[in-house]
Design a protein around this motif. Structure first.
Motif, PDB file in Angstrom:
ATOM      1  N   ASN A  47       0.809  -1.214   0.000  1.00 20.58           N
ATOM      2  CA  ASN A  47       0.000   0.000   0.000  1.00 20.58           C
ATOM      3  C   ASN A  47       0.853   1.281   0.000  1.00 20.58           C
ATOM      4  N   SER A  78      -4.899   0.964  -0.736  1.00 22.09           N
ATOM      5  CA  SER A  78      -5.497  -0.294  -0.279  1.00 22.09           C
ATOM      6  C   SER A  78      -4.428  -1.341  -0.026  1.00 22.09           C
ATOM      7  N   SER A  98      -7.719  -7.701  -2.596  1.00 22.05           N
ATOM      8  CA  SER A  98      -7.535  -6.279  -2.289  1.00 22.05           C
ATOM      9  C   SER A  98      -8.905  -5.623  -2.193  1.00 22.05           C
ATOM     10  N   LEU A  99      -9.129  -4.886  -1.107  1.00 21.35           N
ATOM     11  CA  LEU A  99     -10.421  -4.265  -0.850  1.00 21.35           C
ATOM     12  C   LEU A  99     -10.290  -2.747  -0.866  1.00 21.35           C
ATOM     13  N   PRO A 100     -11.318  -2.052  -1.334  1.00 27.28           N
ATOM     14  CA  PRO A 100     -11.264  -0.580  -1.338  1.00 27.28           C
ATOM     15  C   PRO A 100     -11.221  -0.016   0.075  1.00 27.28           C
ATOM     16  N   GLN A 191      -4.844  -0.865  -7.456  1.00 28.37           N
ATOM     17  CA  GLN A 191      -5.135   0.343  -6.689  1.00 28.37           C
ATOM     18  C   GLN A 191      -6.196   1.191  -7.390  1.00 28.37           C
ATOM     19  N   ASN A 194      -9.570  -0.552  -6.877  1.00 28.47           N
ATOM     20  CA  ASN A 194     -10.005  -0.347  -5.494  1.00 28.47           C
ATOM     21  C   ASN A 194     -10.489   1.070  -5.278  1.00 28.47           C
ATOM     22  N   TYR A 198     -14.139  -1.207  -6.324  1.00 29.33           N
ATOM     23  CA  TYR A 198     -14.189  -2.636  -6.626  1.00 29.33           C
ATOM     24  C   TYR A 198     -13.250  -3.421  -5.707  1.00 29.33           C
ATOM     25  N   ALA A 199     -13.699  -4.594  -5.259  1.00 27.31           N
ATOM     26  CA  ALA A 199     -12.792  -5.560  -4.656  1.00 27.31           C
ATOM     27  C   ALA A 199     -12.104  -6.317  -5.791  1.00 27.31           C
TER      28      ALA A 199
END
Length: 237
Positions: A47, A78, A98-100, A191, A194, A198-199
């Motif tokens: 990140n 993220s 990866s999550l926002p 990135q 995210n 979006y995941a």
């Protein structure tokens, strides 16, 4: 055409100091002088962008050379979470989720979501490059864990695999190749996705580089297996 292979012996005591110098980042040896006395070290993360340091043996600390895109430092990027997905036939697939960065979206995933992510001691290989496994157990994963691992016990204690139910749109971001693989680290495309809410799920499917012994009996079977994996993952998502 001839090829020359060069092997470099790294002093483990020096490398241990380099790992501890930036404990939350993953170091890798970017370049080294012919006499082995001067190193260029890249520190990376999932990140934040990479930074490069010059290390001369016998001196301390390493000298910062430059950062990649330092203008991004004030922003919260993220995180890339290692997860292990179990395919329908029981094969464990090392993956990254990866999550926002949004309210209500966890920054740390529970054991019921990450699956049997290996630690250094109970994995076949726990780092995909550099010293990730030694510097941070939450970083790269190369192979799924051995049976009866600590991760398996944690997953069982959590009641097995459970969905997050975040109601986020999910993109299955399939790497190219098929002789390639996804690794832990900052990814500009991930990135960006995210940042748009979006995941993103990246899966090292059968036939990925360094995965499950490489191509099984030719490229055609690799492509068929990868296509099957993608269909299974889309159905599961």
């Amino acid at each position: 055409m001839s090829h020359t292979c060069c092997f470099v012996c790294i002093d483990l005591q020096d490398w241990s100091r380099i790992v501890k110098f930036r404990p939350n980042l993953m170091p890798s040896l970017s370049d080294i002088s012919n006499d082995g006395q001067t190193w260029v070290i890249a520190y990376s993360s999932d990140n934040r962008t990479s930074s490069y340091y010059l290390y001369r043996k016998g001196t301390w600390p390493p000298q910062l050379l430059f950062e990649i895109q330092p203008d991004l430092n004030p922003f919260t990027l993220s995180k890339m979470h290692p997860v292990v997905i179990t395919a329908r036939d029981g094969l464990r697939l090392p993956s990254y989720l990866s999550l926002p960065v949004l309210p209500g979206v966890p920054s740390v995933l529970p054991a019921s979501v990450i699956g049997e992510v290996p630690t250094v001691k109970n994995s076949i290989f726990a780092a995909s490059h550099g010293s990730a496994a030694n510097s941070n157990k939450f970083k790269s994963i190369h192979w799924a864990p051995k049976p009866a691992s600590v991760a398996a016990a944690a997953l069982a204690a959590a009641g097995g695999v459970k969905p997050l139910n975040l109601k986020l749109p999910l993109i299955l971001f399939v790497h190219g190749g098929p002789w390639s693989r996804d690794t832990w680290g900052a990814d500009s495309v991930v990135q960006w996705l995210n940042n748009r809410g979006y995941a993103v799920l990246q899966v090292n499917y059968r036939g990925s580089s360094g995965q499950y012994g490489g191509p099984p009996n030719g490229m055609r079977r690799v492509c068929m297996a990868a296509t099957t994996n993608t269909h299974h993952l889309c159905a599961g998502a």
